[in-house]
Design a protein around this motif. Structure first.
Motif, PDB file in Angstrom:
ATOM      1  N   ARG A  39       0.823  -1.196   0.000  1.00  0.00           N
ATOM      2  CA  ARG A  39       0.000   0.000   0.000  1.00  0.00           C
ATOM      3  C   ARG A  39       0.863   1.255   0.000  1.00  0.00           C
ATOM      4  O   ARG A  39       0.464   2.300  -0.495  1.00  0.00           O
ATOM      5  N   ASP A  40       2.037   1.147   0.593  1.00  0.00           N
ATOM      6  CA  ASP A  40       3.014   2.238   0.583  1.00  0.00           C
ATOM      7  C   ASP A  40       4.226   1.786  -0.226  1.00  0.00           C
ATOM      8  O   ASP A  40       4.417   0.581  -0.462  1.00  0.00           O
ATOM      9  N   GLY A 296      10.248  -0.566   3.878  1.00  0.00           N
ATOM     10  CA  GLY A 296       9.558   0.592   3.365  1.00  0.00           C
ATOM     11  C   GLY A 296      10.550   1.567   2.764  1.00  0.00           C
ATOM     12  O   GLY A 296      11.755   1.479   2.996  1.00  0.00           O
TER      13      GLY A 296
END
Length: 298
Positions: A39-40, A296
């Motif tokens: 999603r990120d 991330g």
């Protein structure tokens, strides 16, 4: 009308759990939902390591044959041949050399020619000419520094046949743990380099998967399709094991002095053993491991 509407709501509530168990997509769908960790912005990094370690096990076997008119004498003669060898090798200790022996016997029948001139065995109990006894010894060498002397001792015992020397690597648990640790480090190195080259910085860890399956998910090809990774492996020059180092090339320590001859029959002499000695170098075996880490991006 109200009754029909209530019935439709009831059907929807019953079907909801079943629909919740349905996979989000099938292979080949044009549009599929991405995993939660996408999603990120993220980067999936596969760390791979490879190390060469010398084989630490050796296997060799030999057999002795004896033929006599008496089954007892044939078995005794074969057993005497293998007993002297097994006692000489067992003197090193089961932690270094393990020895397994067995003796089998079979009858040798008189032969005759049939009407077509073919020689056949006269397989009758009263037509046994002699008995053949085969004594075999299977040797597992757990201290490979002894393999040259063990093999020479077997040759000097003059067996009927000797097998090829086979080597194998039995990894210790510490080696496996350190390979996994190196694979994790390699995954971070690859992720940092990729993020820097792309003009980003590495964020926090989202997933750590030692099996590597998460990094093999090809979300662009359709869920849940998997493709084997083809990343280039990183060679690890050494593996640290409980404070000591297992190097790529291990130096042989001098083999221990020969054990004292055991009672019950003389083994091969030192002169015969020295004359039969050959160079036997355990080969290098390859260990590999991989790990998947998803970071991330900032």
């Amino acid at each position: 009308m109200r009754r029909s509407f209530a019935f439709a709501l009831l059907l929807a509530s019953v079907a909801a759990p079943a629909l919740a168990q349905t996979p989000p997509a099938t292979v080949g769908d044009r549009y599929i939902p991405a995993p939660w960790w996408m999603r990120d912005p993220v980067i999936a990094s596969v760390g791979q390591v490879r190390v060469e370690i010398q084989a630490n096990r050796a296997f060799v076997s030999a057999s002795f044959q004896s033929v006599d008119r008496s089954v007892t004498e044939a078995s005794r003669a074969a057993a005497d041949q293998v007993r002297a060898l097994s006692q000489a090798l067992s003197a090193y200790g089961a932690d270094k050399v393990r020895v397994e022996t067995s003796v089998t016997t079979q009858p040798i029948y008189d032969q005759y020619r049939d009407g077509d001139g073919v020689m056949r065995d006269n397989t009758r109990a009263d037509r046994i000419a002699r008995y053949q006894a085969d004594a075999s010894v299977r040797v597992t060498v757990r201290d490979v520094t002894l393999i040259e002397r063990v093999y020479a001792t077997i040759v000097a015992s003059r067996p009927t046949s000797i097998s090829q020397v086979n080597f194998n690597l039995e990894p210790e648990n510490g080696w496996k743990a350190n390979l996994q640790a190196e694979a994790m480090k390699d995954a971070r190195r690859r992720a940092e380099a990729a993020a820097t080259n792309a003009g980003a910085t590495l964020g926090r860890v989202k997933i750590i998967d030692p099996s590597g399956r998460v990094c093999q998910t090809d979300v662009l090809a359709g869920w849940p399709s998997y493709a084997a990774g083809s990343g280039q492996e990183t060679t690890v020059d050494e593996v640290v094991v409980t404070g000591s180092r297992v190097q790529r090339r291990m130096e042989y320590a001098a083999p221990p002095p020969p054990p004292a001859p055991a009672a019950g029959g003389p083994g091969p002499s030192e002169t015969d053993i020295a004359a039969a000695r050959l160079a036997l170098q355990p080969p290098l075996q390859t260990l590999t491991d991989s790990a998947c880490v998803i970071y991330g991006l900032n």
